[in-house]
Scaffold this motif. Structure first.
Motif, PDB file in Angstrom:
ATOM      1  N   LYS A   2       0.858  -1.185   0.000  1.00  0.00           N
ATOM      2  CA  LYS A   2       0.000   0.000   0.000  1.00  0.00           C
ATOM      3  C   LYS A   2       0.890   1.230   0.000  1.00  0.00           C
ATOM      4  O   LYS A   2       1.805   1.334   0.825  1.00  0.00           O
ATOM      5  N   ILE A   3       0.598   2.159  -0.920  1.00  0.00           N
ATOM      6  CA  ILE A   3       1.383   3.388  -0.973  1.00  0.00           C
ATOM      7  C   ILE A   3       0.464   4.608  -0.954  1.00  0.00           C
ATOM      8  O   ILE A   3      -0.677   4.543  -1.412  1.00  0.00           O
ATOM      9  N   GLU A  27      -1.690  -1.081  -4.417  1.00  0.00           N
ATOM     10  CA  GLU A  27      -2.846  -0.389  -3.855  1.00  0.00           C
ATOM     11  C   GLU A  27      -2.360   0.994  -3.448  1.00  0.00           C
ATOM     12  O   GLU A  27      -1.332   1.137  -2.788  1.00  0.00           O
ATOM     13  N   ARG A  28      -3.087   2.033  -3.867  1.00  0.00           N
ATOM     14  CA  ARG A  28      -2.568   3.378  -3.665  1.00  0.00           C
ATOM     15  C   ARG A  28      -3.675   4.380  -3.380  1.00  0.00           C
ATOM     16  O   ARG A  28      -4.818   4.203  -3.783  1.00  0.00           O
ATOM     17  N   THR A  29      -3.255   5.427  -2.693  1.00  0.00           N
ATOM     18  CA  THR A  29      -4.086   6.598  -2.452  1.00  0.00           C
ATOM     19  C   THR A  29      -3.218   7.812  -2.742  1.00  0.00           C
ATOM     20  O   THR A  29      -2.046   7.845  -2.378  1.00  0.00           O
ATOM     21  N   TRP A  30      -3.815   8.776  -3.405  1.00  0.00           N
ATOM     22  CA  TRP A  30      -3.131  10.027  -3.706  1.00  0.00           C
ATOM     23  C   TRP A  30      -3.571  11.092  -2.718  1.00  0.00           C
ATOM     24  O   TRP A  30      -4.717  11.092  -2.256  1.00  0.00           O
ATOM     25  N   VAL A  31      -2.683  12.024  -2.428  1.00  0.00           N
ATOM     26  CA  VAL A  31      -3.012  13.223  -1.670  1.00  0.00           C
ATOM     27  C   VAL A  31      -2.586  14.394  -2.538  1.00  0.00           C
ATOM     28  O   VAL A  31      -1.410  14.505  -2.912  1.00  0.00           O
ATOM     29  N   SER A  32      -3.538  15.227  -2.890  1.00  0.00           N
ATOM     30  CA  SER A  32      -3.235  16.390  -3.728  1.00  0.00           C
ATOM     31  C   SER A  32      -4.333  17.429  -3.534  1.00  0.00           C
ATOM     32  O   SER A  32      -5.128  17.340  -2.604  1.00  0.00           O
ATOM     33  N   PRO A  70      -5.267  11.214  10.452  1.00  0.00           N
ATOM     34  CA  PRO A  70      -6.314  10.211  10.199  1.00  0.00           C
ATOM     35  C   PRO A  70      -6.137   9.505   8.858  1.00  0.00           C
ATOM     36  O   PRO A  70      -6.488   8.330   8.729  1.00  0.00           O
ATOM     37  N   THR A  71      -5.575  10.205   7.875  1.00  0.00           N
ATOM     38  CA  THR A  71      -5.385   9.584   6.560  1.00  0.00           C
ATOM     39  C   THR A  71      -4.396   8.435   6.648  1.00  0.00           C
ATOM     40  O   THR A  71      -4.681   7.322   6.187  1.00  0.00           O
ATOM     41  N   LEU A  72      -3.245   8.666   7.258  1.00  0.00           N
ATOM     42  CA  LEU A  72      -2.226   7.611   7.337  1.00  0.00           C
ATOM     43  C   LEU A  72      -2.619   6.514   8.313  1.00  0.00           C
ATOM     44  O   LEU A  72      -2.299   5.345   8.094  1.00  0.00           O
ATOM     45  N   ILE A  73      -3.332   6.849   9.366  1.00  0.00           N
ATOM     46  CA  ILE A  73      -3.802   5.820  10.304  1.00  0.00           C
ATOM     47  C   ILE A  73      -4.861   4.948   9.632  1.00  0.00           C
ATOM     48  O   ILE A  73      -4.866   3.727   9.787  1.00  0.00           O
ATOM     49  N   ARG A  74      -5.764   5.564   8.869  1.00  0.00           N
ATOM     50  CA  ARG A  74      -6.826   4.805   8.189  1.00  0.00           C
ATOM     51  C   ARG A  74      -6.249   3.901   7.100  1.00  0.00           C
ATOM     52  O   ARG A  74      -6.598   2.722   7.009  1.00  0.00           O
ATOM     53  N   ILE A  75      -5.351   4.423   6.298  1.00  0.00           N
ATOM     54  CA  ILE A  75      -4.821   3.662   5.152  1.00  0.00           C
ATOM     55  C   ILE A  75      -3.757   2.657   5.592  1.00  0.00           C
ATOM     56  O   ILE A  75      -3.656   1.576   5.031  1.00  0.00           O
ATOM     57  N   ALA A  95       4.262  10.435   8.946  1.00  0.00           N
ATOM     58  CA  ALA A  95       4.779   9.120   8.560  1.00  0.00           C
ATOM     59  C   ALA A  95       5.974   8.733   9.433  1.00  0.00           C
ATOM     60  O   ALA A  95       6.084   7.584   9.876  1.00  0.00           O
ATOM     61  N   LYS A  96       6.845   9.683   9.690  1.00  0.00           N
ATOM     62  CA  LYS A  96       8.020   9.417  10.524  1.00  0.00           C
ATOM     63  C   LYS A  96       7.599   8.992  11.936  1.00  0.00           C
ATOM     64  O   LYS A  96       8.107   8.010  12.472  1.00  0.00           O
TER      65      LYS A  96
END
Length: 149
Positions: A2-3, A27-32, A70-75, A95-96
Motif C-alpha cells: 500500500k502506498i 494499492e494506492r491513495t493520492w493526496v493532492s 487520520p489519513t495515514l492511520i486509516r490507510i 509518517a516518521k
C-alpha cells in the motif's frame, strides 16, 4: 504493498505520473489539491484532497498536518512517496512518527538550488532521490535516479 503518493499540482504531479508502471501495480491513495487539472489527471484514482495553497501558508500546513494523521492511520500504508511541495512536509512528519517508510523525489527543475520542502523532508526520508548529479551537492546521501520526465 500500500502506498500513499503526496503531490502538489502542476509539475510536481507531472513528475509522479510517469512512474505509473511502478505505482499502478500497488494499492494506492493520492493526496493532492482539488483543482481541475488534478481531478482530470487522477480520474478513477483514490484521492484525499489536501488544503490549498501550501506555499509558505502555515495555516494550511497545520490543516494538512491534521489531515495526515487520520489519513495515514486509516490507510496504514507501507510507503509514502512525494516529490513536493509543501503538502509533503506534514505527511512526512506524521509518517516518521508512525514508523511508515518514506521516499522523496527532488524536483527535476531545481538543479543547483534545493527546494524548501526537499530541505525539510531530507532528514526524515528513508530514501531521498535526485534527478541530476548536481543535486547531490545539496543531498549527499541521495540516490541519483536520473530524470523521470
Amino acid at each position: 504493498m500500500k502506498i500513499v503518493l503526496v503531490s502538489s499540482a502542476g509539475g510536481h504531479l507531472a513528475q509522479l505520473l510517469p512512474l505509473a508502471p511502478w505505482w499502478s501495480k500497488h494499492e494506492r491513495t493520492w493526496v493532492s489539491f482539488k483543482l481541475p487539472e488534478v481531478e482530470s489527471a487522477l480520474a478513477g484514482e483514490d484521492v484525499v484532497w489536501a488544503h490549498f495553497p501550501t506555499t509558505r501558508n502555515l495555516f494550511n500546513a497545520f490543516r494538512n498536518f491534521l489531515l495526515a494523521w487520520p489519513t495515514l492511520i486509516r490507510i496504514r500504508p507501507d510507503l509514502v512517496v512525494s516529490d513536493g511541495a509543501g503538502v509533503s512536509v506534514p505527511f512526512f512528519l506524521v509518517a516518521k512518527v508512525l514508523g511508515i517508510r518514506t521516499v522523496y523525489l527532488e524536483c527535476f527543475d531545481r538543479i543547483s538550488m534545493p527546494t524548501l520542502s526537499g530541505r525539510i523532508c531530507y532528514p526524515m526520508t528513508d530514501v531521498f532521490c535526485v534527478q541530476w548529479p548536481q543535486q547531490l551537492h545539496s543531498y549527499p546521501d541521495a540516490v541519483n535516479v536520473g530524470p523521470v520526465l
